[in-house]
Design a protein around this motif. Structure first.
Motif, PDB file in Angstrom:
ATOM      1  N   PRO A   1       4.626  15.683  -3.021  1.00 10.36           N
ATOM      2  CA  PRO A   1       5.658  14.756  -2.890  1.00 10.36           C
ATOM      3  C   PRO A   1       5.374  13.766  -1.609  1.00 10.36           C
ATOM      4  O   PRO A   1       4.598  15.038  -0.538  1.00 10.36           O
ATOM      5  CB  PRO A   1       7.183  15.030  -3.125  1.00 10.36           C
ATOM      6  CG  PRO A   1       6.665  16.074  -3.762  1.00 10.36           C
ATOM      7  CD  PRO A   1       5.849  17.749  -3.662  1.00 10.36           C
ATOM      8  N   ALA A   2       5.244  12.631  -1.801  1.00  6.43           N
ATOM      9  CA  ALA A   2       5.212  12.255  -0.145  1.00  6.43           C
ATOM     10  C   ALA A   2       5.952  13.096   0.588  1.00  6.43           C
ATOM     11  O   ALA A   2       7.061  12.285   0.477  1.00  6.43           O
ATOM     12  CB  ALA A   2       4.847  10.845  -0.333  1.00  6.43           C
TER      13      ALA A   2
ATOM     14  N   ILE B   1       0.526  -1.363   0.273  1.00  6.93           N
ATOM     15  CA  ILE B   1      -0.492  -0.060  -0.091  1.00  6.93           C
ATOM     16  C   ILE B   1       0.731   1.387  -0.192  1.00  6.93           C
ATOM     17  O   ILE B   1       0.655   1.897  -0.816  1.00  6.93           O
ATOM     18  CB  ILE B   1      -1.098  -0.001   1.327  1.00  6.93           C
ATOM     19  CG1 ILE B   1      -1.791  -0.980   0.790  1.00  6.93           C
ATOM     20  CG2 ILE B   1      -1.355   1.049   1.291  1.00  6.93           C
ATOM     21  CD1 ILE B   1      -2.909  -1.029   2.359  1.00  6.93           C
ATOM     22  N   LEU B   2       2.357   1.381   0.583  1.00  6.88           N
ATOM     23  CA  LEU B   2       2.794   2.648   0.786  1.00  6.88           C
ATOM     24  C   LEU B   2       3.317   2.539  -0.062  1.00  6.88           C
ATOM     25  O   LEU B   2       3.861   3.988  -0.318  1.00  6.88           O
ATOM     26  CB  LEU B   2       3.840   2.353   2.041  1.00  6.88           C
ATOM     27  CG  LEU B   2       3.043   2.624   3.959  1.00  6.88           C
ATOM     28  CD1 LEU B   2       4.491   1.902   4.561  1.00  6.88           C
ATOM     29  CD2 LEU B   2       2.958   4.250   3.474  1.00  6.88           C
ATOM     30  N   LEU B   3       3.486   2.270  -1.364  1.00  4.71           N
ATOM     31  CA  LEU B   3       4.471   1.538  -2.290  1.00  4.71           C
ATOM     32  C   LEU B   3       3.622   1.992  -3.580  1.00  4.71           C
ATOM     33  O   LEU B   3       3.883   3.131  -4.532  1.00  4.71           O
ATOM     34  CB  LEU B   3       5.056   0.323  -2.632  1.00  4.71           C
ATOM     35  CG  LEU B   3       6.647   0.123  -2.080  1.00  4.71           C
ATOM     36  CD1 LEU B   3       6.363  -1.483  -2.773  1.00  4.71           C
ATOM     37  CD2 LEU B   3       7.505   1.606  -1.731  1.00  4.71           C
ATOM     38  N   LEU B   4       2.302   1.462  -2.947  1.00  2.00           N
ATOM     39  CA  LEU B   4       1.374   2.434  -4.531  1.00  2.00           C
ATOM     40  C   LEU B   4       0.792   3.555  -3.741  1.00  2.00           C
ATOM     41  O   LEU B   4       0.837   4.509  -4.870  1.00  2.00           O
ATOM     42  CB  LEU B   4      -0.054   1.509  -4.046  1.00  2.00           C
ATOM     43  CG  LEU B   4      -0.150  -0.215  -4.862  1.00  2.00           C
ATOM     44  CD1 LEU B   4      -1.223  -0.731  -4.194  1.00  2.00           C
ATOM     45  CD2 LEU B   4       0.418   0.048  -6.339  1.00  2.00           C
ATOM     46  N   LEU B   5       0.600   4.350  -2.631  1.00  2.00           N
ATOM     47  CA  LEU B   5       0.210   5.706  -2.544  1.00  2.00           C
ATOM     48  C   LEU B   5       1.174   6.476  -2.680  1.00  2.00           C
ATOM     49  O   LEU B   5       1.522   7.509  -3.535  1.00  2.00           O
ATOM     50  CB  LEU B   5       0.666   5.488  -1.117  1.00  2.00           C
ATOM     51  CG  LEU B   5      -1.036   5.054  -0.007  1.00  2.00           C
ATOM     52  CD1 LEU B   5      -0.949   5.312   1.665  1.00  2.00           C
ATOM     53  CD2 LEU B   5      -1.968   6.027  -0.691  1.00  2.00           C
ATOM     54  N   ARG B   6       2.903   5.788  -2.784  1.00  2.00           N
ATOM     55  CA  ARG B   6       4.293   6.665  -3.022  1.00  2.00           C
ATOM     56  C   ARG B   6       4.119   6.736  -4.767  1.00  2.00           C
ATOM     57  O   ARG B   6       4.508   8.280  -5.178  1.00  2.00           O
ATOM     58  CB  ARG B   6       5.292   5.682  -2.992  1.00  2.00           C
ATOM     59  CG  ARG B   6       6.955   6.861  -2.668  1.00  2.00           C
ATOM     60  CD  ARG B   6       7.856   6.387  -2.476  1.00  2.00           C
ATOM     61  NE  ARG B   6       7.257   5.848  -0.762  1.00  2.00           N
ATOM     62  CZ  ARG B   6       8.402   4.942   0.048  1.00  2.00           C
ATOM     63  NH1 ARG B   6       8.991   3.854  -0.908  1.00  2.00           N
ATOM     64  NH2 ARG B   6       8.328   4.367   1.234  1.00  2.00           N
ATOM     65  N   ARG B   7       3.738   5.732  -5.220  1.00  2.00           N
ATOM     66  CA  ARG B   7       3.775   5.919  -7.006  1.00  2.00           C
ATOM     67  C   ARG B   7       2.841   6.744  -7.527  1.00  2.00           C
ATOM     68  O   ARG B   7       2.933   7.290  -8.888  1.00  2.00           O
ATOM     69  CB  ARG B   7       3.752   4.487  -7.564  1.00  2.00           C
ATOM     70  CG  ARG B   7       4.258   3.609  -7.032  1.00  2.00           C
ATOM     71  CD  ARG B   7       4.328   2.278  -7.652  1.00  2.00           C
ATOM     72  NE  ARG B   7       4.121   2.276  -9.515  1.00  2.00           N
ATOM     73  CZ  ARG B   7       5.105   2.326 -10.711  1.00  2.00           C
ATOM     74  NH1 ARG B   7       5.434   2.365  -9.883  1.00  2.00           N
ATOM     75  NH2 ARG B   7       4.377   2.124 -11.629  1.00  2.00           N
ATOM     76  N   ARG B   8       1.863   7.187  -6.052  1.00  2.00           N
ATOM     77  CA  ARG B   8       0.564   7.754  -6.773  1.00  2.00           C
ATOM     78  C   ARG B   8       1.243   9.595  -6.146  1.00  2.00           C
ATOM     79  O   ARG B   8      -0.251  10.338  -6.543  1.00  2.00           O
ATOM     80  CB  ARG B   8      -1.113   7.053  -6.714  1.00  2.00           C
ATOM     81  CG  ARG B   8      -1.273   5.968  -7.440  1.00  2.00           C
ATOM     82  CD  ARG B   8      -2.360   5.535  -7.363  1.00  2.00           C
ATOM     83  NE  ARG B   8      -2.988   4.816  -7.956  1.00  2.00           N
ATOM     84  CZ  ARG B   8      -2.178   3.665  -8.549  1.00  2.00           C
ATOM     85  NH1 ARG B   8      -0.067   3.677  -7.719  1.00  2.00           N
ATOM     86  NH2 ARG B   8      -1.746   3.582  -9.364  1.00  2.00           N
TER      87      ARG B   8
END
Length: 283
Positions: free
Chosen positions: A281-282, A13-20
């Motif tokens: 940016p996150a 989930i963290l990586l998907l959030l970061r990609r978006r």
């Protein structure tokens, strides 16, 4: 072990959030939610493994690795059948690698168990009967509620299932025909998982945890209410009949969802989650 799977889910989930470029704090919608903590870390339900594999499949599909995503989605489907419903959201038109890899994983992992025949379905037929899904459709909330007002014909449950399959097919087709963009359509994945859950209207609260990973990427008060109210099914706080308990879960959810749809954005209860700019940016 189930907590380990949950940690993998949170990582995906963290990586998907970061990609978006979305706030990584939104992962707390799953990580700090009492439902998966209680049911997976506390009770060890195997759904944690299926959810983890499903989110890994989403991550690798988003990274344009369809063969790996398909194989992982196939493995997730063998843990529980539900992850298969997100396939249209992960599939890129004219690229057959993902569905072929998923099919290959299912076949290869089932080969060692072919000798048991229909036994590979495990407790699924017994679960369907136990939950009232095979006789008169008494296990489906909408049918049970309608049955309180009118006398339903014997074929009502079959018609309900056909209508549910048609709804899922329409959502799946919409996902397949979506405009080609970078990344996968996680909104379509949420729609498919949510529709499947509502059609099935499970009587066990851990099945509602399937919605939470997608709620991290599309925060909605309605989704948080659905997951948060599902433990009412235990009947401990309010020992009413099952239909009344289900109405307490689904009716407020439907009202919240309608308000969100009319506003075209989350209701005010979710403003705390939207404090960061989505284009920033996150952290």
């Amino acid at each position: 072990v189930m907590t380990g799977f949950d940690l993998v889910t949170i990582w995906a989930i963290l990586l998907l959030l970061r990609r978006r470029r979305l706030p990584e704090s939104w992962a707390l919608i799953y990580a700090w939610n009492p439902l998966p903590v209680f049911e997976f870390s506390g009770s060890g339900h195997i759904d944690a493994a299926a959810i983890s594999l499903m989110m890994l499949a989403c991550l690798f599909a988003d990274r344009r690795r369809p063969a790996l995503a398909g194989a992982i989605l196939g493995a997730a489907t063998l843990v529980k059948y539900f992850p298969a419903v997100v396939l249209p959201a992960l599939y890129s038109r004219w690229d057959r690698r993902l569905p072929l890899a998923m099919l290959a994983a299912v076949v290869l992992l089932y080969i060692p168990y072919l000798s048991v025949g229909m036994g590979v379905l495990g407790f699924l037929p017994g679960y369907a009967h136990e939950e009232g899904l095979t006789h008169a459709g008494s296990g489906f909330f909408l049918l049970a509620a309608l049955g309180q007002a009118v006398t339903l014909p014997p074929w009502a449950s079959h018609a309900y299932l056909l209508a549910g399959l048609a709804a899922l097919a329409i959502l799946g087709l919409a996902a397949l025909l979506r405009p080609s963009k970078d990344g996968i359509a996680l909104g379509s994945g949420l729609a498919l998982v949510l529709a499947f859950t509502l059609i099935l209207s499970p009587h066990l609260d851990w099945y509602f945890a399937w919605v939470l990973p997608f709620a991290c990427l599309h925060p909605r008060a309605s989704l948080l209410y659905l997951a948060g109210a599902s433990p009412l099914l235990y009947g401990i706080v309010w020992p009413a009949d099952r239909l009344a308990l289900e109405a307490t879960i689904y009716l407020p959810f439907a009202i919240l969802l309608l308000l969100e749809t009319l506003r075209h954005k989350p209701v005010p209860a979710m403003e705390a989650f939207n404090g960061n700019r989505l284009d920033a940016p996150a952290d």
